[in-house]
Write a protein that holds these residues in place. Structure first.
Motif, short mmCIF file in Angstrom:
data_model
loop_
_atom_site.label_atom_id
_atom_site.label_comp_id
_atom_site.label_asym_id
_atom_site.label_seq_id
_atom_site.Cartn_x
_atom_site.Cartn_y
_atom_site.Cartn_z
N LYS A 202 -84.42 14.43 -0.13
CA LYS A 202 -85.59 15.28 0.07
C LYS A 202 -85.32 16.70 -0.41
CE LYS A 202 -87.80 12.80 3.89
NZ LYS A 202 -88.27 12.91 5.29
N TYR A 203 -84.07 17.16 -0.23
CA TYR A 203 -83.70 18.49 -0.69
C TYR A 203 -83.89 18.59 -2.21
CZ TYR A 203 -80.84 22.57 -1.79
OH TYR A 203 -80.40 23.78 -2.27
N MET A 204 -83.39 17.60 -2.95
CA MET A 204 -83.52 17.60 -4.39
C MET A 204 -84.99 17.47 -4.81
SD MET A 204 -80.66 18.27 -5.68
CE MET A 204 -81.26 18.07 -7.36
N PHE A 205 -85.74 16.68 -4.06
CA PHE A 205 -87.17 16.53 -4.35
C PHE A 205 -87.88 17.87 -4.16
CE2 PHE A 205 -91.47 14.72 -2.97
CZ PHE A 205 -91.89 14.57 -4.28
N GLY A 206 -87.53 18.56 -3.09
CA GLY A 206 -88.11 19.88 -2.86
C GLY A 206 -87.67 20.88 -3.92
N PHE A 207 -86.40 20.79 -4.32
CA PHE A 207 -85.87 21.70 -5.35
C PHE A 207 -86.62 21.51 -6.66
CE2 PHE A 207 -83.10 22.59 -8.93
CZ PHE A 207 -82.55 23.83 -8.61
N LEU A 208 -86.73 20.25 -7.11
CA LEU A 208 -87.40 19.97 -8.38
C LEU A 208 -88.89 20.31 -8.32
CD1 LEU A 208 -85.70 16.56 -9.28
CD2 LEU A 208 -85.23 18.82 -10.27
N SER A 209 -89.51 20.08 -7.17
CA SER A 209 -90.93 20.42 -7.01
C SER A 209 -91.15 21.92 -7.12
CB SER A 209 -91.45 19.90 -5.67
OG SER A 209 -91.41 18.50 -5.60
N THR A 210 -90.25 22.70 -6.52
CA THR A 210 -90.38 24.15 -6.56
C THR A 210 -90.15 24.68 -7.96
OG1 THR A 210 -89.55 24.23 -4.27
CG2 THR A 210 -89.63 26.30 -5.49
N VAL A 211 -89.16 24.11 -8.68
CA VAL A 211 -88.93 24.52 -10.07
C VAL A 211 -90.15 24.20 -10.92
CG1 VAL A 211 -87.55 24.10 -12.14
CG2 VAL A 211 -86.42 24.33 -9.92
#
Length: 370
Positions: A202-211
């Motif tokens: 979920k952290y990586m999903f949030g990271f990529l979504s924010t980018v």
């Protein structure tokens, strides 16, 4: 018959003394300086609005999820539904335009305007959803630092769309901001700092979504600035653009809210909100108002400068998150923040050099005219 006032004035101008000529030149310079001071005062006011609103909006958005909010569609909706507060500005600017009847502004074709409103509105709806996902799965400190990458994307898109030149300082800023965001990928999610215990996935999903949201936000700003330069050339039309594209985005998000079925759970969500029903409603209202103060700065300067001002407030949201939401500011985050500030200073120095160059050019052209 006497001479016409124009001829008399011209003759007086030709035969005026040296002291009179100097006095007139000083008056013109003072008038120009007064206009510049007023311009900078307006820029400072707009900048303060941007800095305050983005920090408040980010914290309230995160607080919504922290205290029991779960609806992505509702959290996305409040980012666009606050557009009615722009309507008084629209009425004011319309009144001013009616008083200035001598100034004719060519209105763009209806088909172009309608297409632009629709496409930008739909794009904004998708971009707001990406920001919501990032804010749901990431702490405010991490989220805010990743959002700094928007300046880099904005400079890149501005190069192609707004003829923004790449100077060594701009390139330096882009590289540093890229490194700043990349450091956060190395962040260890098992540190226990995430208050909602999100998984690494979920952290990586949030990271990529924010980018992706940062890239989308930068593209929207560049397209908006291009529209201001080519199509909408008055503040009244700019406000109309903001209102109508917000209406389109709001309608699209509302369709998503009802189609997903999340609207059925909102009553239960409000009753179970940890801070109570009243603060639940106030949170949503405050978030909606906070995200409506960006348009003025784009028109007054540029989309890239608007991003720079938002990044100037980069340390504000993380510090407030540490105080009020008990986020942890780790070593990697501190390093990322310092690099982001370095990137900001690098760009601001280039803006300072451009300002000096413009002043020298204007002074040279004025001297040549005299």
């Amino acid at each position: 018959m006497g001479d016409s006032p124009a001829i008399v004035q011209d003759c007086n101008h030709k035969y005026m003394s040296g002291d009179q000529a100097k006095g007139e030149e000083i008056t013109n310079e003072n008038g120009t300086e007064l206009v510049q001071y007023k311009w900078w005062i307006q820029v400072v006011i707009y900048s303060i609005f941007v800095l305050c609103s983005q920090s408040i909006g980010t914290l309230l958005g995160r607080l919504y999820f922290e205290k029991g909010g779960n609806s992505k569609w509702l959290a996305t909706l409040v980012q666009t539904i606050g557009f009615p507060i722009l309507i008084p500005f629209l009425l004011i600017t319309s009144t001013k335009n009616n008083s200035n009847k001598n100034i004719e502004i060519k209105k763009p074709p209806f088909l172009i305007v309608a297409s632009l409103y629709t496409l930008l509105g739909l794009f904004i709806a998708g971009d707001c959803m990406l920001y919501t996902i990032g804010l749901q799965y990431l702490p405010v400190t991490t989220y805010s630092l990743i959002c700094a990458s928007q300046l880099g994307f904005n400079a890149l898109f501005s190069y192609f769309l707004n003829k923004q030149k790449f100077t060594p300082y701009i390139v330096n800023s882009l590289v540093i901001l890229t490194v700043s965001s990349s450091l956060l990928v190395l962040h260890n999610d098992d540190s226990g700092e995430h208050s909602n215990k999100t998984s690494r996935r979920k952290y990586m999903f949030g990271f990529l979504s924010t980018v992706a949201a940062s890239a989308g936000g930068a593209l929207i700003l560049c397209i908006t600035q291009l529209a201001l330069q080519k199509i909408f050339k008055s503040f009244c039309l700019i406000i109309k653009m903001s209102v109508y594209q917000s209406i389109t985005a709001t309608m699209a998000i509302l369709i998503g809210l009802f189609a997903s079925g999340e609207w059925k759970k909102l009553d239960k969500e409000m009753n179970e909100y940890k801070l109570g029903k009243i603060l639940y409603v106030l949170n949503l209202i405050g978030t909606a108002i906070s995200w409506q103060f960006f348009t003025g700065l784009i028109f007054k300067v540029s989309s890239l400068f608007s991003n720079v001002v938002s990044i100037l407030g980069l340390p504000v949201a993380p510090v407030l998150a540490v105080i009020f939401l008990h986020d942890k500011l780790t070593g990697i985050k501190v390093m990322s923040m310092l690099l982001a500030i370095w990137g900001f200073v690098s760009y601001m120095y280039q803006h300072y050099l451009d300002d000096l160059k413009d002043k020298a050019t204007k002074k040279g052209s004025t001297s040549g005219a005299l």
